[in-house]
Scaffold this active site. Sequence first.
Site, mmCIF file in Angstrom:
data_model
loop_
_atom_site.group_PDB
_atom_site.id
_atom_site.type_symbol
_atom_site.label_atom_id
_atom_site.label_comp_id
_atom_site.label_asym_id
_atom_site.label_seq_id
_atom_site.Cartn_x
_atom_site.Cartn_y
_atom_site.Cartn_z
ATOM 1 N N GLY A 69 12.266 -43.024 3.563
ATOM 2 C CA GLY A 69 13.445 -42.931 2.710
ATOM 3 C C GLY A 69 13.278 -43.777 1.466
ATOM 4 O O GLY A 69 12.431 -44.678 1.425
ATOM 5 N N CYS A 96 7.260 -45.055 8.089
ATOM 6 C CA CYS A 96 7.560 -45.826 6.879
ATOM 7 C C CYS A 96 8.910 -46.542 7.017
ATOM 8 O O CYS A 96 9.026 -47.502 7.757
ATOM 9 C CB CYS A 96 7.499 -44.916 5.649
ATOM 10 S SG CYS A 96 7.449 -45.801 4.071
ATOM 11 N N HIS A 185 2.207 -42.445 6.108
ATOM 12 C CA HIS A 185 2.835 -41.134 6.251
ATOM 13 C C HIS A 185 1.867 -40.159 6.912
ATOM 14 O O HIS A 185 1.002 -39.578 6.251
ATOM 15 C CB HIS A 185 3.262 -40.600 4.888
ATOM 16 C CG HIS A 185 4.453 -41.301 4.319
ATOM 17 N ND1 HIS A 185 5.746 -40.860 4.521
ATOM 18 C CD2 HIS A 185 4.553 -42.440 3.579
ATOM 19 C CE1 HIS A 185 6.588 -41.693 3.919
ATOM 20 N NE2 HIS A 185 5.885 -42.656 3.342
ATOM 21 N N ASP A 243 10.973 -14.448 -0.435
ATOM 22 C CA ASP A 243 12.056 -15.123 0.283
ATOM 23 C C ASP A 243 13.218 -14.172 0.562
ATOM 24 O O ASP A 243 13.672 -14.041 1.704
ATOM 25 C CB ASP A 243 12.566 -16.327 -0.517
ATOM 26 C CG ASP A 243 11.450 -17.282 -0.890
ATOM 27 O OD1 ASP A 243 10.429 -17.296 -0.186
ATOM 28 O OD2 ASP A 243 11.591 -17.991 -1.895
#
Length: 530
Positions: A69, A96, A185, A243
């Site tokens: 975040g 993280c 990460h 999409d």
Amino acid sequence: MASTSSSPSSTAVSTAPAPVIILDFGAQYSQLIARRVREARVYSEILPHDTPWEELRERHPRAIILTGGPESALDGDAPAMDERILKSGIPVLGICYGMQLIARDCGGTLVPSTIREYGHAELSLNRGRDSTLFDGVPEQSTVWMSHGDTVTSLPPGFQPLGRTGRTEIAAIGDDRRRIYGVQFHPEVAHTAYGRNVLRNFLHTVAGIEPTWEMGSFVDDAVARIRAQVGEAKVICALSGGVDSAVAATLVARAIGEQLTCVFVDTGLLRAGEAEEVTAAFREVMHLNVRCIDAQERYLRLLAGEVDPENKRVLIGHEFIKIFEEQAATLPDVRFLVQGTLYPDVIESKTKDSKAGHKIKTHHNVGGLPEQMNLALVEPLRLLFKDEVREVGRVLGLPEHIVNRQPFPGPGLAVRVLGAVDEERLRILRAADKIVREEIDSAVELQPHPWQYFAVLTPLKSVGVMGDGRTYANLVAIRAITSEDGMTADWARLPFELLARMSTRIVNEVQGVNRVVYDITSKPPATVEWE
């Protein structure tokens, strides 16, 4: 018709298996974590970081992952989680910011670091600390770091599992409670063995079998759509991209003749696209399609507008108006289908990403009006582009539709930088057609670019053509390689190919005398220029 909008999942029910819950603390890569979990064939759901334990418990989570975040866990109003999560006995992995929360809430020490660690780092696993979280990971490997705060002492029961040159405690674990944290990460491609770490957590630590498939997503989505829509009529916004094509086909599978598709020719499409799209939807996908010519309407709407955010909002509002007008001619229409994807949602920062930072407004997310006469059905809202293509294949769509390269909902309006008018659209269409023709025919390109197009800049430059001075437009070419659109690198196109495109554009497109190539990755840039 109702006069309020609703969340696409507000009235839906789920037939999905017990999930891995990903608690979102505002990370730009929250959905990338979910994608990595699904790649390991484990079902996952993303929920806000402050979801109460009662709601989490009702979902029977197999494991919980805490995301990164943008905030500091040391701030008094830092995003937090329900304290009962770490006492539940459910396996937890903090990434993280998530690791920092675990350390802080379990009694460790967290301090602001004087040296920030961002980018590549070398992770060294601690010898003598045997943890299944790092099975198959060598003692030295490359990881991706992005943090300022640092854990300096461990909570009771935790062991240090790894370190980097700048961070002494880069991974922690309590094997008895099955609670782990990594400062790096593992979800990003830059972490060499990140997938191994996540698979170890899912399969070995949490004991989850790799049984979930995209076919399971399709079945669950069909059930959700039927539960949400009931007997009401639905219209679908077809843009011509993969999409909306997949969204329409998925909804058609769920509710059949209750669906009417509407394709709006905004005048902001690429050369020949309106005709190609209409034929594909009617003749290949066998959808019930209405075609609306709104070219003049959009040109009037955008006349003189140069701000990209305003363009997106104007296009989004007009988009909804047209569909509401069409819905008014059909009985009992209460829902609008859109092909919204998660990258749109995460960059726009909606209520579904409470702690995130807004990047830009997408016309079909943050660009929608607050009050609409149609509730939204967005069955692809939690998917990345590559996953949408996979859903399309599961649904049986032909490859030439599934593999269409991404095209922004606002169309060429965000590729004509500055004011949009008929002449500037003409220039861009012609240049873009050349770019697509040349790259499409370059079958030797490996990897083939994920997306490629032309951009008409607001710049003009002096040139010489036919022994005379010109003062004409500058066109930029953008070509990228990517897996999911969240990160991208500029495509290393051969010089010969770039030369052919430049020569053709300058010679064949009246009003252009200079061509440049964009060599910026994402981040720091976005794929589109606006």
